[in-house]
Design an enzyme around this catalytic site. Structure first.
Site, mmCIF file in Angstrom:
data_model
loop_
_atom_site.group_PDB
_atom_site.id
_atom_site.type_symbol
_atom_site.label_atom_id
_atom_site.label_comp_id
_atom_site.label_asym_id
_atom_site.label_seq_id
_atom_site.Cartn_x
_atom_site.Cartn_y
_atom_site.Cartn_z
ATOM 1 N N ALA A 114 0.869 -1.183 0.000
ATOM 2 C CA ALA A 114 0.000 0.000 0.000
ATOM 3 C C ALA A 114 0.903 1.230 0.000
ATOM 4 C CB ALA A 114 -0.891 -0.016 1.237
ATOM 5 N N VAL A 170 4.420 -1.245 3.462
ATOM 6 C CA VAL A 170 4.318 0.172 3.112
ATOM 7 C C VAL A 170 5.220 0.463 1.915
ATOM 8 C CG1 VAL A 170 4.588 2.542 3.928
ATOM 9 C CG2 VAL A 170 3.798 0.766 5.517
ATOM 10 N N LYS A 171 4.582 0.974 0.862
ATOM 11 C CA LYS A 171 5.314 1.235 -0.374
ATOM 12 C C LYS A 171 5.764 2.698 -0.371
ATOM 13 C CE LYS A 171 4.690 -0.239 -5.164
ATOM 14 N NZ LYS A 171 3.663 -0.563 -6.160
ATOM 15 N N VAL A 172 7.063 2.898 -0.554
ATOM 16 C CA VAL A 172 7.688 4.213 -0.382
ATOM 17 C C VAL A 172 8.504 4.542 -1.633
ATOM 18 C CG1 VAL A 172 9.320 5.503 1.064
ATOM 19 C CG2 VAL A 172 7.874 3.747 2.116
#
Ligand code: G3P
Length: 218
Positions: A60, A86-88
């Protein structure tokens, strides 16, 4: 190699899960928009729905581009479900955020990666996954698979544990080539995964088996 499906479409995710080969899901703001998902509450509910469907990691993506914003968003996303990764984005504050999430036992996927240098930085920050965008590298006439191979060699040589997640996959051959090049994960549109099934000799062979069976049962 793990198989992720690269979509926010619930039907496609359910179909991939049903096939019995799915290890996770990746999404991004463009894929969410494609499904008409907007507004914080709807986005959150959609991630929860995806997590219910799939047995594996669900990436996400944060929208903020500053460190504090990424931390705030990422912590809220991570609280939704243990499956959330967590996509960064690969930017300076993104690298700092990955280090923070790693130190706080939150899984990360470093996205928008186009070079081996970026891959080294993400691994140093402790990213769980690294997403080099194969198709977009090919789009500018560079070689996406060479990038996967180069990162794979560097990670093996240096002992980095970050998993290489080949992204921006556009066709079944990309999946095969990414597997050969050493990708740990391939995230693909469902159509590319289903495309792996196809071979004319399979169709011809099956038609013959069934015809011969029919003849012998008459
Ligand atoms: O996983 C990244 C992917 O969604 C981007 O794909 O086809 O827009 O380059 P594409």
């Amino acid at each position: 190699m793990k198989f992720f499906v690269d979509t926010a479409n619930l039907d496609q995710i359910a179909e991939a899960q049903d096939l019995g080969i799915l290890d996770g899901v990746t999404t991004n703001p463009s894929l969410m928009a494609k499904e008409g998902i907007s507004g914080e509450a709807n986005v959150i509910n959609h991630y929860k729905a995806i997590c219910k469907l799939v047995d594996g990691d669900v990436s996400a993506e944060v929208i903020s581009t500053d460190f504090e914003g990424m931390i705030r968003e990422g912590e809220a996303l991570a609280q939704l479900d243990d499956k959330i990764v967590v996509k960064v984005p690969m930017i300076k504050d993104g690298v700092k955020a990955i280090r923070y999430f790693t130190d706080n036992s939150i899984k990360t996927n470093c996205t928008l990666v186009f070079s081996a240098g970026q891959a080294i930085l993400a691994a140093k920050a402790g990213a769980t996954y690294l997403s080099p965008f194969i198709g977009r590298v090919d789009d500018i006439s560079w070689d996406g698979m060479e990038l996967i191979e180069q990162i794979s060699n560097i990670y093996a040589l240096q002992g980095f544990s970050t998993e290489i997640l080949a992204a921006s996959i556009r066709n079944p051959l990309h999946i095969v080539k990414a597997a050969e090049a050493g990708a740990d994960v391939c995230t693909c549109p469902l159509s590319s995964i289903l495309g792996l099934l196809n071979h004319p000799l399979t169709d011809i062979g099956l038609a013959k088996f069934l015809a011969d069976h029919q003849k012998s049962s008459n």
